[in-house]
Design a protein around this motif. Structure first.
Motif, PDB file in Angstrom:
ATOM      1  N   LEU A  49       1.887   6.502  -7.097  1.00 26.26           N
ATOM      2  CA  LEU A  49       0.868   7.458  -7.517  1.00 26.26           C
ATOM      3  C   LEU A  49       1.355   8.896  -7.362  1.00 26.26           C
ATOM      4  CD1 LEU A  49      -2.546   6.096  -6.226  1.00 26.26           C
ATOM      5  CD2 LEU A  49      -1.786   6.359  -8.575  1.00 26.26           C
ATOM      6  N   GLU A  50       1.987   9.189  -6.246  1.00 20.78           N
ATOM      7  CA  GLU A  50       2.508  10.542  -6.033  1.00 20.78           C
ATOM      8  C   GLU A  50       3.563  10.890  -7.067  1.00 20.78           C
ATOM      9  OE1 GLU A  50       3.821  10.582  -2.003  1.00 20.78           O
ATOM     10  OE2 GLU A  50       1.791  10.585  -1.193  1.00 20.78           O
ATOM     11  N   GLN A  60       0.832  -1.205   0.000  1.00 19.63           N
ATOM     12  CA  GLN A  60       0.000   0.000   0.000  1.00 19.63           C
ATOM     13  C   GLN A  60       0.868   1.257   0.000  1.00 19.63           C
ATOM     14  OE1 GLN A  60      -2.763   0.191   3.219  1.00 19.63           O
ATOM     15  NE2 GLN A  60      -3.966   1.808   2.303  1.00 19.63           N
ATOM     16  N   GLN A  61       1.940   1.236   0.764  1.00 18.25           N
ATOM     17  CA  GLN A  61       2.835   2.398   0.830  1.00 18.25           C
ATOM     18  C   GLN A  61       3.552   2.610  -0.505  1.00 18.25           C
ATOM     19  OE1 GLN A  61       5.950   2.018   3.678  1.00 18.25           O
ATOM     20  NE2 GLN A  61       6.561   4.159   3.526  1.00 18.25           N
ATOM     21  N   ARG A  68       1.127   4.058  -3.054  1.00 17.18           N
ATOM     22  CA  ARG A  68       0.898   5.485  -2.808  1.00 17.18           C
ATOM     23  C   ARG A  68       2.089   6.306  -3.319  1.00 17.18           C
ATOM     24  NH1 ARG A  68      -0.820   6.032   2.838  1.00 17.18           N
ATOM     25  NH2 ARG A  68      -2.707   5.201   1.954  1.00 17.18           N
ATOM     26  N   GLN A  69       3.301   5.814  -3.093  1.00 15.01           N
ATOM     27  CA  GLN A  69       4.491   6.524  -3.572  1.00 15.01           C
ATOM     28  C   GLN A  69       4.515   6.585  -5.092  1.00 15.01           C
ATOM     29  OE1 GLN A  69       7.728   4.426  -1.788  1.00 15.01           O
ATOM     30  NE2 GLN A  69       7.590   5.554   0.145  1.00 15.01           N
TER      31      GLN A  69
END
Length: 58
Positions: A50-51, A43-44, A47-48
């Protein structure tokens, strides 16, 4: 065989350099697998990614 400080320093430096190379190779292999989609992202990590994508597009 007699050990002196130069031999010990060289042995320690060589060991550290070999460990650094192994770490670098493993991290590159892991990153390449992730980019190819061979293993699911945590999940982390998702998210990275996507950013990172949104930073590139804006």
């Amino acid at each position: 065989m007699e050990w002196n400080s130069a031999t010990a320093s060289l042995l320690v430096t060589g060991t550290l350099f070999a460990a650094l190379q192994l770490w670098l190779i493993r991290s590159l292999v892991r990153r390449n697998r992730r980019r190819r989609g061979a293993e699911p992202l945590s999940q982390q990590d998702f998210r990275q990614e996507l950013e990172r994508i949104f930073r590139k597009t804006t």
